[in-house]
Write an enzyme that holds these catalytic residues in place. Structure first.
Site, short mmCIF file in Angstrom:
data_model
loop_
_atom_site.label_atom_id
_atom_site.label_comp_id
_atom_site.label_asym_id
_atom_site.label_seq_id
_atom_site.Cartn_x
_atom_site.Cartn_y
_atom_site.Cartn_z
N HIS A 100 0.90 -1.22 -0.04
CA HIS A 100 0.06 0.02 0.01
C HIS A 100 0.90 1.50 -0.01
O HIS A 100 2.16 1.17 0.53
CB HIS A 100 -0.84 0.17 1.16
CG HIS A 100 -1.76 -1.18 1.61
ND1 HIS A 100 -1.49 -2.24 2.15
CD2 HIS A 100 -3.32 -1.05 1.44
CE1 HIS A 100 -2.31 -3.21 2.30
NE2 HIS A 100 -3.52 -2.38 2.08
N ASP A 103 2.11 2.10 3.44
CA ASP A 103 3.17 1.27 4.10
C ASP A 103 4.67 1.67 3.79
O ASP A 103 5.69 1.53 4.41
CB ASP A 103 3.27 -0.22 3.39
CG ASP A 103 1.85 -0.76 3.45
OD1 ASP A 103 1.09 -0.30 4.50
OD2 ASP A 103 1.48 -1.54 2.57
N GLU A 231 -10.96 -6.42 -3.72
CA GLU A 231 -10.97 -7.44 -2.48
C GLU A 231 -12.06 -7.50 -1.69
O GLU A 231 -12.39 -6.52 -1.02
CB GLU A 231 -9.71 -7.40 -1.91
CG GLU A 231 -9.36 -8.28 -0.60
CD GLU A 231 -8.07 -8.10 -0.12
OE1 GLU A 231 -7.86 -8.39 1.15
OE2 GLU A 231 -7.09 -7.76 -0.85
N GLU A 267 -9.31 -13.21 0.05
CA GLU A 267 -8.38 -13.70 1.33
C GLU A 267 -9.17 -14.68 1.94
O GLU A 267 -10.37 -14.71 2.23
CB GLU A 267 -8.17 -12.24 2.00
CG GLU A 267 -7.39 -12.67 3.35
CD GLU A 267 -7.17 -11.38 4.05
OE1 GLU A 267 -7.47 -11.43 5.26
OE2 GLU A 267 -6.84 -10.22 3.41
N HIS A 270 -11.02 -13.13 5.31
CA HIS A 270 -12.21 -12.44 4.69
C HIS A 270 -13.20 -13.64 4.55
O HIS A 270 -14.37 -13.07 4.96
CB HIS A 270 -11.99 -11.48 3.50
CG HIS A 270 -10.96 -10.59 3.85
ND1 HIS A 270 -10.43 -9.61 2.98
CD2 HIS A 270 -10.31 -10.18 4.98
CE1 HIS A 270 -9.75 -8.76 3.34
NE2 HIS A 270 -9.58 -9.10 4.59
N ASP A 295 -5.03 -13.65 -1.21
CA ASP A 295 -4.40 -13.39 -0.24
C ASP A 295 -4.18 -14.48 0.85
O ASP A 295 -5.34 -14.75 1.57
CB ASP A 295 -4.68 -12.14 0.58
CG ASP A 295 -4.43 -10.75 0.02
OD1 ASP A 295 -3.61 -10.92 -0.93
OD2 ASP A 295 -4.82 -9.86 0.43
N ASP A 306 -10.31 -10.19 12.14
CA ASP A 306 -9.52 -10.38 11.10
C ASP A 306 -7.96 -10.82 11.71
O ASP A 306 -7.25 -9.88 11.55
CB ASP A 306 -9.38 -9.61 9.87
CG ASP A 306 -8.82 -10.27 8.58
OD1 ASP A 306 -8.51 -11.44 8.71
OD2 ASP A 306 -8.71 -9.59 7.58
N ASP A 308 -5.30 -12.42 10.60
CA ASP A 308 -4.36 -12.52 9.52
C ASP A 308 -2.89 -13.41 9.78
O ASP A 308 -2.09 -12.87 9.88
CB ASP A 308 -3.62 -11.26 9.26
CG ASP A 308 -4.78 -10.33 8.32
OD1 ASP A 308 -5.21 -10.90 7.66
OD2 ASP A 308 -4.93 -9.21 8.55
N ASP A 338 -0.69 -12.09 3.00
CA ASP A 338 -1.09 -11.29 4.02
C ASP A 338 -1.36 -11.66 5.31
O ASP A 338 -2.52 -11.64 5.85
CB ASP A 338 -2.59 -10.82 3.11
CG ASP A 338 -3.03 -9.42 3.95
OD1 ASP A 338 -2.50 -8.83 4.58
OD2 ASP A 338 -4.36 -9.11 3.62
#
Length: 434
Positions: A100, A103, A231, A267, A270, A295, A306, A308, A338
């Site tokens: 991103h 980031d 996404e 993902e 998700h 992802d 989430d 991750d 991700d």
């Protein structure tokens, strides 16, 4: 080599009998499966945000990681972060990475200042990429973290925020195109609502549809050959996200005439938040012709957000790749991690080991998926279950009408008898490979 990863050598494949924590046991990039090298099938990517921008916080506590590039508010530290990131890429040897905008660059006190910082880092990336094989799987814009996005980006009630969003995406698309990125992703982190009391849903959806059409138009204007991806994500952070799951996103794309221009980046985490399995979301996207990229992570099934985490469930991963392979495999898409460390995993070695484990789990799952496809057992079971639809009478029925079908059933020509779905037998079949 930056000081952060000092002493950690590039990771090599040693096979399943290796006892080293820093070696591949299952991921052999050069192993040929179904006519292609494993690296070319899986197309691994490291996520810049979780691996380098994230500071170890969770909903109940703040920063636990103390990295040399923290705080991330200075262009010098942004370059230090890039040095460490490219060192990790060298260590892992994966072919791609993703970012991103927020980031990789510090936030400026104006749009122009942020853009200047962003372009400085893109210059730095371009220099580093010129001497390496690493490529950009996709870029995207963070339009959810800063307070300006608290009411959404393209769906914001303030037209100035819509304009700021459009300008932000343009800069990120330009940078992705410049770095030869293979996709561009839009994730609407706050494209949804918390209460209908202050929300005009129809207007917000129309604005979101217009925004995405602008993105597609700009892609063609600049000659970007990659894929535009959206996404899906439910619930978090907005209570009601407009991009809830694969089916919801496809309906949105159809409404705004984008189903042939945009695909999905799915993902695992998700999918779980939406009440689905990753396998379901991938199969749905494949059936609708919009499967683009994934992802790869996992959620904690006892937590409501989430989490991750890096993948560690081979059967789940195998079924995901099974449907990807049945859809023809990735074209511009790939497997982006991700995923983030646990907030107690403080060391550089933890970050390397987490990616090694994820890559190995994906390799194991992928090999199982390929073996199932080559064996053909699931295909044979499906063909047998739906064989009735291959008959001439069944095909004629689909071109018939309700009255004609009624006459057949009423006359006694049709008297159906249930047959077994054989679910347990098929589950046992899958377990032979994983």
């Amino acid at each position: 080599m930056s000081n952060f990863f000092h002493g950690i050598d590039p990771i090599v494949y040693e096979g399943p009998d290796s006892t080293s924590p820093l070696t591949f046991r299952h991921y052999n990039p050069d192993e040929v499966i179904m006519g292609k090298r494993m690296e070319e099938h899986l197309r691994f990517a490291v996520a810049y945000w979780h691996s380098f921008a994230w500071e170890g916080g969770d909903p109940f506590g703040g920063q636990t990681f103390e990295r040399p590039w923290h705080p991330q508010d200075d262009i010098g530290r942004a370059k230090t972060k890039a040095d460490a990131a490219f060192d990790l890429f060298d260590i892992l040897g994966q072919p791609y990475f993703c970012w991103h905008d927020a980031d990789i660059r510090p936030e400026g006190d104006s749009f122009a200042a942020s853009l200047s910082n962003f372009e400085t880092i893109i210059d730095y990336f371009e220099e580093k990429m010129s001497s390496r094989k690493i490529k950009l799987l996709w870029g995207t814009a963070n339009m959810f973290s800063h307070r300006r996005w608290m009411s959404g980006a393209s769906t914001n009630p303030d037209p100035d925020i819509f304009a700021y969003s459009a300008a932000t995406v343009k800069t990120c698309m330009d940078a992705t195109h410049r770095l030869n990125g293979e996709n561009y992703v839009l994730w609407g982190g706050r494209e949804g609502y918390e209460t209908l009391l202050n929300t005009d849903m129809g207007r917000e959806l129309d604005h979101m549809g217009r925004f995405l059409n602008m993105v597609v138009d700009y892609k063609h204007k600049i000659g970007f050959k990659g894929t535009i991806l959206v996404e899906p994500k439910p619930q978090e952070p907005s209570k009601h996200q407009y991009d809830y799951d694969a089916a919801t996103c496809y309906g949105f794309l159809q409404k705004y005439g984008l189903e042939n221009e945009v695909k999905l980046n799915l993902e695992q985490g998700h999918a779980i938040l939406a009440g689905h399995s990753f396998e379901h979301e991938i199969a749905t996207a494949a059936a609708l012709g919009v499967l683009g990229s994934i992802d790869m992570n996992r959620n904690d099934y006892q937590s409501g957000w989430d989490t991750d985490q890096f993948p560690n469930n081979t059967p789940e991963v195998a079924l995901a790749y099974y449907h990807i392979l049945k859809d023809g495999g990735f074209s511009t898409g790939g497997t982006n991690f991700d995923a983030k460390l646990r907030r107690q995993s403080l060391d550089a070695e933890d970050l390397v080991a987490a990616h090694i484990g994820g890559m190995d789990i994906c390799a194991r799952g992928f090999k199982a998926a390929a073996a199932m496809i080559e064996d053909g057992g699931l295909d044979k079971a499906l063909a047998a279950r739906y064989s009735g639809w291959d008959s001439a009478s069944a095909k004629e029925m689909l071109d018939s009408d309700l009255s004609a079908i009624f006459d057949q059933v009423h006359s006694g020509q049709i008297n159906p008898q249930p047959t077994s779905g054989r679910q347990e037998i098929l589950e046992n079949y899958v377990n032979r490979f994983v």
